[in-house]
Motif scaffolding. Structure first.
Motif, PDB file in Angstrom:
ATOM      1  N   ARG A  36      -4.169  -1.881  -7.116  1.00  0.00           N
ATOM      2  CA  ARG A  36      -3.783  -0.484  -6.937  1.00  0.00           C
ATOM      3  C   ARG A  36      -2.336  -0.211  -7.353  1.00  0.00           C
ATOM      4  O   ARG A  36      -1.637   0.582  -6.740  1.00  0.00           O
ATOM      5  N   ILE A  37      -1.908  -0.897  -8.428  1.00  0.00           N
ATOM      6  CA  ILE A  37      -0.529  -0.769  -8.887  1.00  0.00           C
ATOM      7  C   ILE A  37      -0.474  -1.086 -10.380  1.00  0.00           C
ATOM      8  O   ILE A  37      -1.290  -1.875 -10.872  1.00  0.00           O
ATOM      9  N   ALA A  38       0.464  -0.480 -11.073  1.00  0.00           N
ATOM     10  CA  ALA A  38       0.667  -0.806 -12.488  1.00  0.00           C
ATOM     11  C   ALA A  38       1.122  -2.257 -12.597  1.00  0.00           C
ATOM     12  O   ALA A  38       1.903  -2.737 -11.770  1.00  0.00           O
TER      13      ALA A  38
ATOM     14  N   GLY B 232      -5.365  11.431  -5.940  1.00  0.00           N
ATOM     15  CA  GLY B 232      -4.829  11.333  -4.588  1.00  0.00           C
ATOM     16  C   GLY B 232      -4.529   9.872  -4.279  1.00  0.00           C
ATOM     17  O   GLY B 232      -3.848   9.196  -5.040  1.00  0.00           O
ATOM     18  N   ASP B 233      -5.080   9.392  -3.181  1.00  0.00           N
ATOM     19  CA  ASP B 233      -4.878   7.997  -2.785  1.00  0.00           C
ATOM     20  C   ASP B 233      -5.937   7.061  -3.352  1.00  0.00           C
ATOM     21  O   ASP B 233      -5.859   5.854  -3.151  1.00  0.00           O
TER      22      ASP B 233
END
Length: 147
Positions: free
Chosen positions: A69-71, A108-109
């Motif tokens: 959930r991150i680059a 969103g999330d």
């Protein structure tokens, strides 16, 4: 917006096209992969002459961006020696890639997919992935659907 509408095949192909267009504009030769929220490949393209590792690294960068959930260029800082995620690259059977080129798609999330780019320098891969992410964002903002 439903999950089905957030990452269609048409949209994934446009993401690939945008990343390749950016690569062409900066003189890079890349492979581009788009995965869904489960890390499953939706679309892939490889420019003529792109490096041989791209067909493995591009999907794995996209997978890494979804799974964490991150680059991936941001993850690299956390996974560096002494970082809170040091050693992450040794997990998931070596599938986690901790250098730039993978960017998640967020609503969103929720992470609903990602793009992974490999073949250029790290800054080139990141630039191409950002171009792909912008194409995805335009597609969902305008309500694009598969034809």
């Amino acid at each position: 917006m439903s999950d089905a509408a957030s990452l269609t095949l048409t949209t994934a192909l446009r993401v690939c096209e945008a990343a390749v267009a950016e690569a062409e504009s900066i003189g890079a030769l890349v492979s581009v992969a788009v995965v869904d929220a489960g890390g499953h490949l939706v679309a892939f393209t490889r420019m003529n002459g792109a490096e041989i590792a791209g067909p493995v690294l591009a999907p794995d960068k996209a997978y890494t961006a979804v799974a964490n959930r991150i680059a991936t260029h941001e993850l690299a800082e956390q996974a560096a020696p002494g970082g809170p995620l040091f050693g992450l690259h040794a997990h998931a059977s070596g599938r986690f890639v901790i250098f730039g080129g993978g960017i998640p798609f967020r609503i969103g999330d929720r992470v609903v997919g990602a793009v992974g780019v490999s073949g250029g320098t790290v800054p080139e891969d990141v630039a191409c992935a950002h171009a792909g992410e912008r194409a995805w964002r335009r597609a969902i903002t305008t309500g694009e659907r598969d034809s």
